[in-house]
Scaffold this active site. Structure first.
Site, short mmCIF file in Angstrom:
data_model
loop_
_atom_site.label_atom_id
_atom_site.label_comp_id
_atom_site.label_asym_id
_atom_site.label_seq_id
_atom_site.Cartn_x
_atom_site.Cartn_y
_atom_site.Cartn_z
N ASP A 1 -11.95 -5.64 -0.82
CA ASP A 1 -12.80 -7.01 -0.76
C ASP A 1 -14.33 -6.66 -0.27
O ASP A 1 -14.26 -5.63 0.51
CB ASP A 1 -12.12 -7.98 -0.09
CG ASP A 1 -12.07 -7.62 1.31
OD1 ASP A 1 -10.93 -6.92 1.65
OD2 ASP A 1 -12.85 -7.98 2.32
N GLU B 1 0.79 -1.08 -0.03
CA GLU B 1 0.12 -0.01 -0.10
C GLU B 1 0.78 1.39 -0.09
O GLU B 1 0.66 2.12 -0.47
CB GLU B 1 -0.94 0.01 1.37
CG GLU B 1 -1.84 -1.21 1.33
CD GLU B 1 -2.35 -1.24 2.82
OE1 GLU B 1 -3.27 -1.98 2.93
OE2 GLU B 1 -1.71 -0.78 3.71
#
Lengths: 265, 265
Positions: free
Chosen positions: A223, A36
């Site tokens: 998700d 990230e």
């Protein structure tokens, strides 16, 4: 250890008011995972600190650099020294946030990262959210008042101008140390009215609140928690693509912040 | 920020070896709740630090004093500034442990406190345990290697001499941020082979391991987790009586430590 340690409360309030009207100078971006962090590091040509501001032995890493009027610091808790995986979760995130605030005295914290999203609340893969508040969903202490402490609700900087200009979604964030979601977690997430779910936010918010540093949460959905696919599989599948969306929004946030005061956000 | 920051690894190893053979001088007792802390504070006439070693604004409290050859420091995370209850759980415990190690450079940490016990593993109300290892039971990350990171197993100083002399029970400790126990928590506690369950131990162990300070866990059982009574009720009912047993054992541990080296424990 505090730079304001010898000032009276009145003097400190005046200092806070003054800080609000001074352009933001030093920002601290807290990110939990290397995957990230690296797109943001590369985008702003941040470099790793050769002389760490952290104690010897800890895996925490700081990248920093200058962009326009900003001193950008990005910290991540590093790889676990024995297992080699990212040091995710609330304990590592709170420690690195605490140590970085002490060392760098930032004007503003941005906690950026990936999150699970609830489609029942309108979230989809790749959506990027600005969290309006954060709470825990895995600290159940069924004793009066301790129950509220466990939930640990904290407000984030809502930044209506930022939200409008960048067209970010707004939602409540719920934090727990598990990637999956137990029925008890789910009940707490519903009680928290959360749209997104991560593993660090509420802990970073707690430290920011303790040390009185304003905080913004930028979370990208990897998700769908209430979808068909198992979380771990969907998370790993989308992690790399979604971090690109995250980097883009973090870049826009930094562009927006540059030259502004806290009171303009 | 580290006192050893400018030393080579070889010099540091020599320093560690030397420290092992030098009598223990500064100890850091980490306790999560005021009710657990005050009997120890009173027993050793510890006084609250007028000039806090912690940053302004944090609720963390340090008591300290001298007893025989020891400089005793006791820290607890204090009351939540908005809710007024003890700042229990892993985040507060890890932060105050980190900040106290940085400020005080202790030779040894003692994490003392109350715990739930499993009667199926031989635990009863008022038993005092020395934990031989600690792990988390509420960090489920079902991705290879991350799963092990989530469990976060750490060894404690087993101290066979201490155990023998003080006649303490030995057991594995499992940590989570909830006072209750969900079915998922229970499965993890069984996998951890734990006899006792608390809300801070694994986080304190993580910080001690990061900063290479040896640690001992002294945990007194306030409630039987696999018994008839609800945990919260039994915990509150026994808290005050059990903290007396805890204070007695912590006192014996301190007496035992005095004049000894780390290698004698």
């Amino acid at each position: 250890m505090s730079p304001h340690g010898d000032k009276s409360d009145a003097a400190e309030e005046a200092l806070v008011a003054e800080t609000e009207k001074r352009p933001i100078s030093t920002i601290l971006i807290v990110i939990a995972m290397q995957t990230e962090a690296l797109p943001v590091v590369n985008k702003f040509n941040l470099t790793e600190d050769p002389d760490s501001v952290f104690p010897k032995g800890v895996p925490w890493i700081r990248y920093h650099g200058f962009y326009k009027d900003l001193h950008i610091n990005l910290v991540w808790p590093g790889k676990d020294s024995s297992l080699g995986v990212d040091s995710v979760g609330t304990v590592s995130a709170s420690l690195v946030t605490y140590a970085a605030i002490q060392a760098l005295q930032p004007d503003l914290i941005i906690n950026a990262g990936t999150a699970g999203g609830f489609k029942a609340k309108g979230a989809g893969i790749g959506d990027v959210y600005l969290a309006c508040d954060v709470a825990y969903h895995d600290r159940r202490i069924p004793i009066p008042v301790f129950d509220l402490y466990g939930v640990g609700l904290r407000q984030a900087s809502v930044s209506p101008n930022l939200q409008k200009e960048l067209n970010l979604k707004i939602g409540k964030l719920s934090t727990g140390n598990s990637l999956d979601m137990s029925p008890q977690d789910e009940a707490s997430i519903v009680a928290n009215d959360a749209t997104i779910k991560d593993m660090e936010g509420a802990a970073v918010a707690y430290v920011a609140d303790l040390l009185k540093v304003p905080i913004i949460f930028v979370k990208a959905v990897t998700d769908v928690v209430d979808g068909e696919k198992p979380t771990a599989e969907e998370f790993l599948q989308n992690l790399s693509a979604v971090t690109a969306a995250l980097e883009e929004k973090v870049t826009q946030v930094i562009e927006f912040i540059n030259g502004k005061c806290l009171s303009d956000l």
